[in-house]
Design a protein around this motif. Structure first.
Motif, PDB file in Angstrom:
ATOM      1  N   THR A  55      -0.486   0.694  -4.996  1.00  0.00           N
ATOM      2  CA  THR A  55      -0.451   1.766  -5.758  1.00  0.00           C
ATOM      3  C   THR A  55       0.018   0.902  -7.397  1.00  0.00           C
ATOM      4  OG1 THR A  55       1.775   2.506  -5.354  1.00  0.00           O
ATOM      5  CG2 THR A  55      -0.200   4.017  -4.757  1.00  0.00           C
ATOM      6  N   GLN A  56       0.967  -0.006  -7.275  1.00  0.00           N
ATOM      7  CA  GLN A  56       1.155  -0.910  -8.531  1.00  0.00           C
ATOM      8  C   GLN A  56       0.052  -1.540  -8.880  1.00  0.00           C
ATOM      9  OE1 GLN A  56       3.759  -4.203  -7.472  1.00  0.00           O
ATOM     10  NE2 GLN A  56       4.470  -4.542  -9.594  1.00  0.00           N
ATOM     11  N   PHE A  57      -0.606  -2.089  -7.860  1.00  0.00           N
ATOM     12  CA  PHE A  57      -2.034  -3.158  -8.306  1.00  0.00           C
ATOM     13  C   PHE A  57      -2.913  -2.184  -8.761  1.00  0.00           C
ATOM     14  CE2 PHE A  57      -6.296  -4.218  -6.860  1.00  0.00           C
ATOM     15  CZ  PHE A  57      -6.154  -5.557  -7.345  1.00  0.00           C
ATOM     16  N   LEU A  58      -2.920  -0.719  -8.558  1.00  0.00           N
ATOM     17  CA  LEU A  58      -3.872   0.092  -8.986  1.00  0.00           C
ATOM     18  C   LEU A  58      -3.716   0.578 -10.377  1.00  0.00           C
ATOM     19  CD1 LEU A  58      -4.823   2.018  -5.936  1.00  0.00           C
ATOM     20  CD2 LEU A  58      -6.312   0.352  -6.931  1.00  0.00           C
ATOM     21  N   GLY A  59      -2.554   0.337 -10.681  1.00  0.00           N
ATOM     22  CA  GLY A  59      -1.915   0.726 -12.091  1.00  0.00           C
ATOM     23  C   GLY A  59      -1.299   1.865 -12.335  1.00  0.00           C
ATOM     24  N   TYR A  60      -0.854   2.714 -11.093  1.00  0.00           N
ATOM     25  CA  TYR A  60      -0.050   3.925 -11.207  1.00  0.00           C
ATOM     26  C   TYR A  60       1.256   3.543 -11.741  1.00  0.00           C
ATOM     27  CZ  TYR A  60      -3.575   6.544  -7.950  1.00  0.00           C
ATOM     28  OH  TYR A  60      -4.319   7.122  -7.644  1.00  0.00           O
ATOM     29  N   ASP A  61       1.708   4.810 -12.615  1.00  0.00           N
ATOM     30  CA  ASP A  61       2.968   4.588 -13.317  1.00  0.00           C
ATOM     31  C   ASP A  61       4.165   4.797 -12.012  1.00  0.00           C
ATOM     32  OD1 ASP A  61       4.162   7.225 -12.822  1.00  0.00           O
ATOM     33  OD2 ASP A  61       3.094   8.253 -14.703  1.00  0.00           O
ATOM     34  N   ARG A  62       5.398   4.283 -12.517  1.00  0.00           N
ATOM     35  CA  ARG A  62       6.366   4.131 -11.524  1.00  0.00           C
ATOM     36  C   ARG A  62       6.761   5.335 -10.779  1.00  0.00           C
ATOM     37  NH1 ARG A  62      10.880   0.840 -10.350  1.00  0.00           N
ATOM     38  NH2 ARG A  62      11.892   1.749  -8.574  1.00  0.00           N
ATOM     39  N   ASP A  63       6.624   6.552 -11.285  1.00  0.00           N
ATOM     40  CA  ASP A  63       7.080   7.839 -10.960  1.00  0.00           C
ATOM     41  C   ASP A  63       6.324   8.183  -9.558  1.00  0.00           C
ATOM     42  OD1 ASP A  63       8.936  10.160 -10.652  1.00  0.00           O
ATOM     43  OD2 ASP A  63       6.867  11.401 -11.239  1.00  0.00           O
ATOM     44  N   ILE A  64       4.949   7.762  -9.868  1.00  0.00           N
ATOM     45  CA  ILE A  64       3.689   8.119  -8.997  1.00  0.00           C
ATOM     46  C   ILE A  64       4.044   6.960  -7.892  1.00  0.00           C
ATOM     47  CG2 ILE A  64       1.662   8.320  -8.320  1.00  0.00           C
ATOM     48  CD1 ILE A  64       0.920   9.743 -11.307  1.00  0.00           C
TER      49      ILE A  64
END
Length: 407
Positions: free
Chosen positions: A177-186
């Motif tokens: 999810t970090q790689f995909l660019g989601y924000d930290r809360d998600i």
């Protein structure tokens, strides 16, 4: 709220095409997709904006007072804009210190998860706080110590599958999810959901959970109940976000409607649940389970591409995220050595940095050697399973690899 009222309160409606790095997003106003943004904050990079656009975000509300600089003057940033280093520290190289830190965290995670599952079985678990704190610690390490933590997800202990699987899924979910660019809360919520998505398994009869043969229809029906059992168990422990709960509820649903427990199809299966399905399958395939032997990470990645009911667009991105030879993979080199992948190749995915330690030719351990395959006349022939060479990789990692890793 009218546009004039928005302006008076320093809030402004902005189409996604006009959103720029530096702007403070307060909430989503319009969207066509199912992505839920629960956190507020400054958009750091153009990549985040592009990710929101591809996920159907059409218009957002920004707070001009909290945005960095003048909103009107904030220029679009290129892909290479550096992240906020206060929130995303520089990733540590894989060395003795980073491996020790990751190993200590992983060991603590197994103990915390074990205690939580035992409490659930006794009906004594009434608080998710210890698990939420564990998930937060894992994600902090994903941002700070990713390669070392990735190593640990592939150092398997067959006797601890259920515990390790949940922790591994949480870590890999965080990485992806970090790689995909989601924000930290998600990312935090998604990783918590992944950590909890199989808690219902601990309540199944042992003869079903540890079945070493073919599943009967009746056994399979019992196995499928672990999803709804897990939802009930987690909801009894207090508040949990809808996002995390949806991952627990949907991680076995499939876009073509062939999944369970509800047979959801298409966009009714959230993107994060589709991600969880990939993460779940990948870690399961690379682990020895009672009914099935493991395969190598590279073989698992290839197999993911042939599973039609997984989101193949996300599978392609997952392979880009972990690499053709994921960090922590055991590989055989053309020179006849066994090595552990310790860092992805910066220019060539097929030429990572490895730590060689064993000679296949002479069947004995060698002194550790760090080899950047892009600079040596050597290459990976194949991924291998530790069992193929009678290696207890978990014991070797704990007793030898960490202590001999470079400082």
């Amino acid at each position: 709220m009218s546009e004039s009222a928005l302006g008076e309160t320093m809030l402004k409606a902005v189409p996604i095409d006009e959103l720029k790095p530096g702007m403070y997003v307060n909430q989503v106003l319009e969207q066509s997709g199912a992505l839920k943004m629960r956190s507020k904050g400054i958009v750091k990079t153009q990549k985040v904006i592009d990710t929101l656009r591809t996920r159907g975000i059409q218009r957002v509300e920004i707070d001009t007072e909290k945005s960095k600089g003048s909103v009107e003057d904030v220029a679009p940033a290129p892909e290479s804009v550096a992240p906020d280093t206060a929130k995303q520290p520089q990733e540590k190289p894989i060395n003795r210190e980073s491996l020790n830190e990751a190993n200590d965290l992983y060991f603590d995670a197994v103990n915390i998860q074990n205690g939580f599952l035992k409490s659930l079985k006794r009906g004594a678990a009434k608080d998710l706080k210890p698990i939420e704190e564990l998930s937060q610690s894992l994600i902090e390490s994903v941002f700070d110590n990713k390669d070392a933590l990735s190593c640990l997800t592939l150092i398997k202990d067959a006797d601890s599958y259920l515990l390790e699987h949940s922790i591994n899924c949480s870590i890999i979910m965080g990485m992806f999810t970090q790689f995909l660019g989601y924000d930290r809360d998600i990312i935090d919520q998604a990783s918590l959901g992944a950590l909890l998505m199989d808690v219902g398994m601990s309540s199944l009869p042992e003869e079903v959970r540890n079945n070493t043969g073919e599943f009967s229809h009746a056994d399979w029906e019992v196995m499928k109940t672990h999803v709804e059992i897990g939802i009930d168990l987690v909801e009894q422990c207090g508040d949990i976000s809808d996002l995390a709960l949806s991952i627990i509820a949907q991680h076995h649903e499939r876009q073509d409607g062939s999944g369970y427990p509800r047979g959801l199809a298409g966009d009714d299966v959230s993107e994060l649940a589709r991600i969880a399905a990939i993460v779940d399958a990948y870690d399961a395939m690379t682990s020895n389970r009672p009914h099935k032997e493991s395969i190598t990470p590279t073989q698992a990645l290839k197999r993911l591409t042939s599973i039609d009911n997984l989101d193949q667009n996300l599978v392609t991105q997952f392979i880009q995220c972990v690499g053709v030879h994921p960090v922590g993979s055991l590989v055989r080199l053309k020179s006849g050595k066994l090595a552990i992948v310790s860092q992805r190749g910066k220019r060539d995915a097929l030429s990572p940095v490895v730590m060689s330690f064993y000679s296949v030719t002479s069947n004995h351990y060698n002194e550790f050697k760090r080899i950047n395959l892009s600079q040596y006349d050597d290459e990976i022939v194949s991924g291998v399973r530790p069992e193929d060479f009678k290696l207890n990789l978990s014991k070797f990692f704990q007793e030898v690899f960490i202590s001999q890793a470079p400082n």
